[in-house]
Design a protein around this motif. Structure first.
Motif, PDB file in Angstrom:
ATOM      1  N   VAL A  60       0.001  43.218  -4.911  1.00 51.36           N
ATOM      2  CA  VAL A  60       0.207  42.906  -3.487  1.00 51.36           C
ATOM      3  C   VAL A  60      -0.304  44.013  -2.559  1.00 51.36           C
ATOM      4  O   VAL A  60       0.023  44.037  -1.373  1.00 51.36           O
ATOM      5  CB  VAL A  60       1.706  42.635  -3.196  1.00 51.36           C
ATOM      6  N   GLY A  61      -1.091  44.926  -3.114  1.00 51.32           N
ATOM      7  CA  GLY A  61      -1.628  45.994  -2.271  1.00 51.32           C
ATOM      8  C   GLY A  61      -2.534  46.876  -3.100  1.00 51.32           C
ATOM      9  O   GLY A  61      -2.569  46.762  -4.325  1.00 51.32           O
ATOM     10  N   LYS A  62      -3.298  47.750  -2.429  1.00 51.29           N
ATOM     11  CA  LYS A  62      -4.264  48.523  -3.213  1.00 51.29           C
ATOM     12  C   LYS A  62      -3.671  49.747  -3.894  1.00 51.29           C
ATOM     13  O   LYS A  62      -4.237  50.265  -4.860  1.00 51.29           O
ATOM     14  CB  LYS A  62      -5.478  48.895  -2.371  1.00 51.29           C
ATOM     15  N   GLU A  63      -2.522  50.205  -3.435  1.00 43.14           N
ATOM     16  CA  GLU A  63      -1.902  51.390  -4.035  1.00 43.14           C
ATOM     17  C   GLU A  63      -1.372  51.092  -5.439  1.00 43.14           C
ATOM     18  O   GLU A  63      -0.955  49.965  -5.732  1.00 43.14           O
ATOM     19  CB  GLU A  63      -0.745  51.872  -3.158  1.00 43.14           C
ATOM     20  N   ARG A  64      -1.390  52.126  -6.258  1.00 41.20           N
ATOM     21  CA  ARG A  64      -0.975  52.030  -7.656  1.00 41.20           C
ATOM     22  C   ARG A  64       0.327  51.239  -7.884  1.00 41.20           C
ATOM     23  O   ARG A  64       0.415  50.423  -8.774  1.00 41.20           O
ATOM     24  CB  ARG A  64      -0.815  53.461  -8.167  1.00 41.20           C
ATOM     25  N   GLU A  65       1.336  51.508  -7.068  1.00 38.89           N
ATOM     26  CA  GLU A  65       2.638  50.884  -7.327  1.00 38.89           C
ATOM     27  C   GLU A  65       2.795  49.497  -6.692  1.00 38.89           C
ATOM     28  O   GLU A  65       3.841  48.866  -6.859  1.00 38.89           O
ATOM     29  CB  GLU A  65       3.773  51.796  -6.826  1.00 38.89           C
ATOM     30  N   GLU A  66       1.804  49.056  -5.942  1.00 39.65           N
ATOM     31  CA  GLU A  66       1.936  47.765  -5.255  1.00 39.65           C
ATOM     32  C   GLU A  66       1.564  46.597  -6.185  1.00 39.65           C
ATOM     33  O   GLU A  66       0.597  45.867  -5.978  1.00 39.65           O
ATOM     34  CB  GLU A  66       1.101  47.771  -3.976  1.00 39.65           C
ATOM     35  N   ILE A  67       2.338  46.471  -7.224  1.00 39.85           N
ATOM     36  CA  ILE A  67       2.126  45.428  -8.235  1.00 39.85           C
ATOM     37  C   ILE A  67       3.466  45.222  -8.934  1.00 39.85           C
ATOM     38  O   ILE A  67       4.233  46.177  -9.084  1.00 39.85           O
ATOM     39  CB  ILE A  67       1.011  45.843  -9.237  1.00 39.85           C
ATOM     40  N   PHE A  68       3.775  43.995  -9.304  1.00 37.28           N
ATOM     41  CA  PHE A  68       5.026  43.795 -10.040  1.00 37.28           C
ATOM     42  C   PHE A  68       4.870  42.689 -11.083  1.00 37.28           C
ATOM     43  O   PHE A  68       3.952  41.878 -11.017  1.00 37.28           O
ATOM     44  CB  PHE A  68       6.196  43.496  -9.084  1.00 37.28           C
ATOM     45  N   ARG A  69       5.799  42.710 -12.005  1.00 34.92           N
ATOM     46  CA  ARG A  69       5.783  41.749 -13.095  1.00 34.92           C
ATOM     47  C   ARG A  69       6.487  40.466 -12.660  1.00 34.92           C
ATOM     48  O   ARG A  69       7.497  40.524 -11.968  1.00 34.92           O
ATOM     49  CB  ARG A  69       6.524  42.358 -14.284  1.00 34.92           C
ATOM     50  N   LYS A  70       5.937  39.331 -13.035  1.00 38.66           N
ATOM     51  CA  LYS A  70       6.609  38.071 -12.716  1.00 38.66           C
ATOM     52  C   LYS A  70       7.397  37.621 -13.950  1.00 38.66           C
ATOM     53  O   LYS A  70       7.080  36.629 -14.586  1.00 38.66           O
ATOM     54  CB  LYS A  70       5.579  37.001 -12.319  1.00 38.66           C
ATOM     55  N   GLU A  71       8.389  38.442 -14.275  1.00 36.51           N
ATOM     56  CA  GLU A  71       9.338  38.129 -15.364  1.00 36.51           C
ATOM     57  C   GLU A  71       8.813  37.206 -16.460  1.00 36.51           C
ATOM     58  O   GLU A  71       9.302  36.097 -16.615  1.00 36.51           O
ATOM     59  CB  GLU A  71      10.620  37.504 -14.783  1.00 36.51           C
ATOM     60  N   VAL A  72       7.824  37.672 -17.222  1.00 38.57           N
ATOM     61  CA  VAL A  72       7.395  36.870 -18.377  1.00 38.57           C
ATOM     62  C   VAL A  72       8.006  37.484 -19.627  1.00 38.57           C
ATOM     63  O   VAL A  72       7.836  38.669 -19.878  1.00 38.57           O
ATOM     64  CB  VAL A  72       5.854  36.888 -18.545  1.00 38.57           C
ATOM     65  N   THR A  73       8.733  36.724 -20.368  1.00 35.05           N
ATOM     66  CA  THR A  73       9.329  37.264 -21.585  1.00 35.05           C
ATOM     67  C   THR A  73       8.973  36.371 -22.766  1.00 35.05           C
ATOM     68  O   THR A  73       8.500  35.254 -22.591  1.00 35.05           O
ATOM     69  CB  THR A  73      10.861  37.342 -21.468  1.00 35.05           C
ATOM     70  N   CYS A  74       9.184  36.886 -23.979  1.00 31.09           N
ATOM     71  CA  CYS A  74       8.876  36.035 -25.131  1.00 31.09           C
ATOM     72  C   CYS A  74       9.854  36.319 -26.251  1.00 31.09           C
ATOM     73  O   CYS A  74      10.613  37.224 -26.177  1.00 31.09           O
ATOM     74  CB  CYS A  74       7.445  36.284 -25.601  1.00 31.09           C
ATOM     75  N   VAL A 131      -1.218  28.279 -17.405  1.00 30.84           N
ATOM     76  CA  VAL A 131      -1.105  29.634 -17.962  1.00 30.84           C
ATOM     77  C   VAL A 131      -0.130  30.407 -17.077  1.00 30.84           C
ATOM     78  O   VAL A 131      -0.230  30.339 -15.850  1.00 30.84           O
ATOM     79  CB  VAL A 131      -2.479  30.369 -17.951  1.00 30.84           C
ATOM     80  N   PRO A 132       0.806  31.146 -17.679  1.00 32.19           N
ATOM     81  CA  PRO A 132       1.759  31.890 -16.843  1.00 32.19           C
ATOM     82  C   PRO A 132       1.122  33.090 -16.142  1.00 32.19           C
ATOM     83  O   PRO A 132       0.242  33.756 -16.698  1.00 32.19           O
ATOM     84  CB  PRO A 132       2.820  32.367 -17.847  1.00 32.19           C
ATOM     85  N   ILE A 133       1.601  33.335 -14.935  1.00 29.65           N
ATOM     86  CA  ILE A 133       1.202  34.557 -14.224  1.00 29.65           C
ATOM     87  C   ILE A 133       2.167  35.647 -14.677  1.00 29.65           C
ATOM     88  O   ILE A 133       3.384  35.472 -14.594  1.00 29.65           O
ATOM     89  CB  ILE A 133       1.311  34.372 -12.695  1.00 29.65           C
ATOM     90  N   SER A 134       1.620  36.758 -15.161  1.00 27.55           N
ATOM     91  CA  SER A 134       2.529  37.815 -15.625  1.00 27.55           C
ATOM     92  C   SER A 134       2.658  38.954 -14.618  1.00 27.55           C
ATOM     93  O   SER A 134       3.689  39.618 -14.569  1.00 27.55           O
ATOM     94  CB  SER A 134       2.084  38.351 -16.971  1.00 27.55           C
ATOM     95  N   PHE A 135       1.613  39.198 -13.825  1.00 28.51           N
ATOM     96  CA  PHE A 135       1.683  40.261 -12.816  1.00 28.51           C
ATOM     97  C   PHE A 135       1.093  39.772 -11.498  1.00 28.51           C
ATOM     98  O   PHE A 135       0.135  38.999 -11.494  1.00 28.51           O
ATOM     99  CB  PHE A 135       0.904  41.502 -13.259  1.00 28.51           C
ATOM    100  N   ILE A 136       1.646  40.290 -10.403  1.00 25.75           N
ATOM    101  CA  ILE A 136       1.121  39.968  -9.075  1.00 25.75           C
ATOM    102  C   ILE A 136       0.881  41.282  -8.359  1.00 25.75           C
ATOM    103  O   ILE A 136       1.775  42.136  -8.265  1.00 25.75           O
ATOM    104  CB  ILE A 136       2.133  39.094  -8.296  1.00 25.75           C
ATOM    105  N   ILE A 141      -7.557  32.649 -22.345  1.00 24.03           N
ATOM    106  CA  ILE A 141      -6.583  33.442 -21.581  1.00 24.03           C
ATOM    107  C   ILE A 141      -5.168  32.909 -21.818  1.00 24.03           C
ATOM    108  O   ILE A 141      -4.933  31.705 -21.719  1.00 24.03           O
ATOM    109  CB  ILE A 141      -6.925  33.379 -20.066  1.00 24.03           C
ATOM    110  N   ASN A 142      -4.237  33.826 -22.129  1.00 27.86           N
ATOM    111  CA  ASN A 142      -2.853  33.353 -22.251  1.00 27.86           C
ATOM    112  C   ASN A 142      -1.910  34.025 -21.269  1.00 27.86           C
ATOM    113  O   ASN A 142      -0.696  33.842 -21.331  1.00 27.86           O
ATOM    114  CB  ASN A 142      -2.325  33.449 -23.694  1.00 27.86           C
ATOM    115  N   SER A 143      -2.464  34.763 -20.334  1.00 30.72           N
ATOM    116  CA  SER A 143      -1.630  35.401 -19.332  1.00 30.72           C
ATOM    117  C   SER A 143      -2.518  35.771 -18.135  1.00 30.72           C
ATOM    118  O   SER A 143      -3.673  36.147 -18.324  1.00 30.72           O
ATOM    119  CB  SER A 143      -1.050  36.655 -19.995  1.00 30.72           C
ATOM    120  N   LEU A 144      -1.949  35.630 -16.931  1.00 27.78           N
ATOM    121  CA  LEU A 144      -2.771  35.859 -15.727  1.00 27.78           C
ATOM    122  C   LEU A 144      -2.233  37.006 -14.874  1.00 27.78           C
ATOM    123  O   LEU A 144      -1.021  37.239 -14.835  1.00 27.78           O
ATOM    124  CB  LEU A 144      -2.746  34.623 -14.823  1.00 27.78           C
ATOM    125  N   VAL A 145      -3.148  37.678 -14.181  1.00 26.23           N
ATOM    126  CA  VAL A 145      -2.761  38.628 -13.142  1.00 26.23           C
ATOM    127  C   VAL A 145      -3.433  38.144 -11.855  1.00 26.23           C
ATOM    128  O   VAL A 145      -4.644  37.921 -11.837  1.00 26.23           O
ATOM    129  CB  VAL A 145      -3.267  40.057 -13.430  1.00 26.23           C
TER     130      VAL A 145
END
Ligand code: GDP
Ligand code: IMO
Ligand code: MG
Length: 429
Positions: free
Chosen positions: A415-429, A408-413, A328-332
């Motif tokens: 926070v709820g069951k609805e489609r939009e209740e998720i956000f990116r934890k600013e992972v860039t490369c 391993v970096p967390i890339s997404f978090i 794994i190189n990225s986590l949700v």
């Protein structure tokens, strides 16, 4: 600055015992993908996507099907119950979702779950001394026939003379076993053949040689949708309390039949705590008021069988193993919101056996004593938060600890069951 996740072919897998929220994450990630492929498992999987208050539970069709202009595919490593697949197609169509041979492609090399597979799954489970708690969907027996070389593939299923021959051959072997070992009535060739031939006709238009079809489309962006979770993997899991397929990221290309695709990201999905359905060891399992809390707040009831899920604290020893097993190189991290109402949260950071800290991952997880680190809860609803910086300090400490422990970096978090209740934890490369 580009975002690496958007540009790479990705394999997404569960890092625990399934139900990590893979369906929701796939639905989110597939905006940046062209092709979404299931590569193993069958309708033991239940992948939930909730949008605008409407709940979709996918058992076989990739969770990307809700999006327009995506190609969804069911790879050769999947086992297909044709009745379940056709029901899923019909229900989606009734909900106004387009499912046609243009956006759903099924490998001719996938195997078909037959009625005798479902029945033997239940009967075997009743006789077993060490019960697994299977979903009783016929998954194990179907994979068993595949390996025994008596399975019925989609290609055979849609070719009437092949189907008849293979069905006869199977009943000749299975009927005496059913009768003698289990005292069951024998299966009748004619009734199964007549019913299943009709199902085959409906499935035929979706059948497509994926290896050939996608060979010309290698520039497209591929998202491989894993089912189950790492510790249900037939090899890496808590055997025998596992499913019958290869769940880990290494199977994405083989199970989809696309060996020429280059996967850039192995994305692992983990809940902010741990759950398990069915039997088997679970070192951080909890009971009593915390169990009730997590079941209620997290809605921890199986998407496929409705069984209550066993719950426990986050197990970082287990996750560290899953990170290695899947490269794994990225986590949700999902379901962060569920822990919102707790004052104290525990995380397992080491295993002990016979009073001694273990230095290596143990062969068996059943006599393990977890060592915990305690964290303060965040005591607030985080489901409307869209940025890591806006999370309560205690939640940030929790997530940063996970990242640091797992390296391993967390890339997404989520926070709820609805489609939009998720956000990116600013992972860039
Ligand atoms: P999968 O098998 O990995 O796709 O997961 P399931 O769909 O079986 O189970 C995950 C459950 O958690 C579903 O009911 C989802 O709607 C729900 N879910 C997913 N992510 C979140 C989240 O971040 N917060 C909450 N509260 N629920 C979530
Ligand atoms: P998703 O994809 C959770 C579990 C069953 C049982 C064991 C073997 O939704 O994460 P099987 O029917 O596969 O022979 O059962 O595996 N199991 C799952 N648990 N999520 C799943 O899928 C599962 N698929 C199988 O509960 O313990
Ligand atoms: Mg599930």
């Amino acid at each position: 600055m580009t975002n690496c996740l958007d540009e790479m072919n990705t394999a997404l897998v569960g890092l625990q015992w399934g139900d990590e929220g893979k369906g929701k994450v796939i639905d989110y990630l597939c905006r940046n993908s062209d092709v979404i492929i299931r590569f193993q498992g069958g309708n033991n999987a239940g992948h939930t996507v909730i949008t605008g208050g409407k709940k979709f539970i996918f058992h076989l069709i990739p969770s990307g099907i809700l999006h327009k202009n995506k190609i969804c595919a069911i790879g050769q490593g999947v086992v297909i119950d044709p009745e379940v697949l056709l029901d899923e197609i019909n229900n989606l169509q009734k909900s106004g979702v387009s499912v046609t041979p243009l956006n759903l492609k099924i490998s001719p090399y996938s195997h078909i779950i037959m009625p005798y597979h479902r029945i033997i799954d239940s009967l075997r489970e009743q006789k077993r001394i060490e019960k697994i708690g299977t979903t009783k969907r016929g998954i194990g027996p179907c994979y068993k026939d595949k390996v025994s070389r008596c399975g019925i593939r989609v290609a055979d299923f849609i070719t009437p003379e092949k189907f008849a021959l293979k069905l006869k051959d199977n009943l000749r072997e299975k009927n005496p076993i059913f009768k003698e070992a289990y005292g069951q009535e024998e299966f009748k060739f004619k009734s199964i053949y007549t019913k299943y031939k009709k199902l085959a006709e409906k499935i035929k238009p979706f059948v497509c040689d994926l290896t050939e079809y996608f060979y010309q489309k290698q520039k497209k962006r591929f998202l491989f949708e894993g089912a189950q979770g790492t510790f249900l993997d037939i090899d890496a899991g808590t055997y025998p309390f596992v499913t019958s397929s290869s769940v880990t990221a290494a199977n994405a290309l083989l199970g989809s039949g696309l060996p020429y695709i280059r996967i850039g990201k192995n994305l692992g999905v983990a809940k902010a705590y741990t759950t398990r359905v069915g039997e088997g060891p679970f070192p951080t399992e909890i009971n009593g008021k915390y169990l009730e809390f997590l079941q209620k707040e997290g809605g921890e009831f199986g998407a496929t069988t409705g069984r209550p899920r066993r719950c426990g604290w986050l197990d970082l020893v287990l996750l560290r193993r899953a990170v290695k097993v899947n490269n794994i190189n990225s986590l949700v991290i999902t379901k962060l919101d569920v822990l919102g109402g707790l004052k104290k949260i525990k995380v397992c950071t080491a295993y002990k056996a016979k009073g001694k800290k273990l230095k290596t991952f143990p062969y068996y997880l059943d006599k393990i004593c977890p060592e915990y680190k305690e964290f303060s809860g965040w005591g607030q609803d985080v489901s409307k938060i869209k940025k890591f910086a806006k999370l309560p300090k205690t939640a940030k400490i929790y997530l940063n600890f996970i990242e640091k422990y797992l390296k391993v970096p967390i890339s997404f978090i989520s926070v709820g069951k609805e489609r939009e209740e998720i956000f990116r934890k600013e992972v860039t490369c």
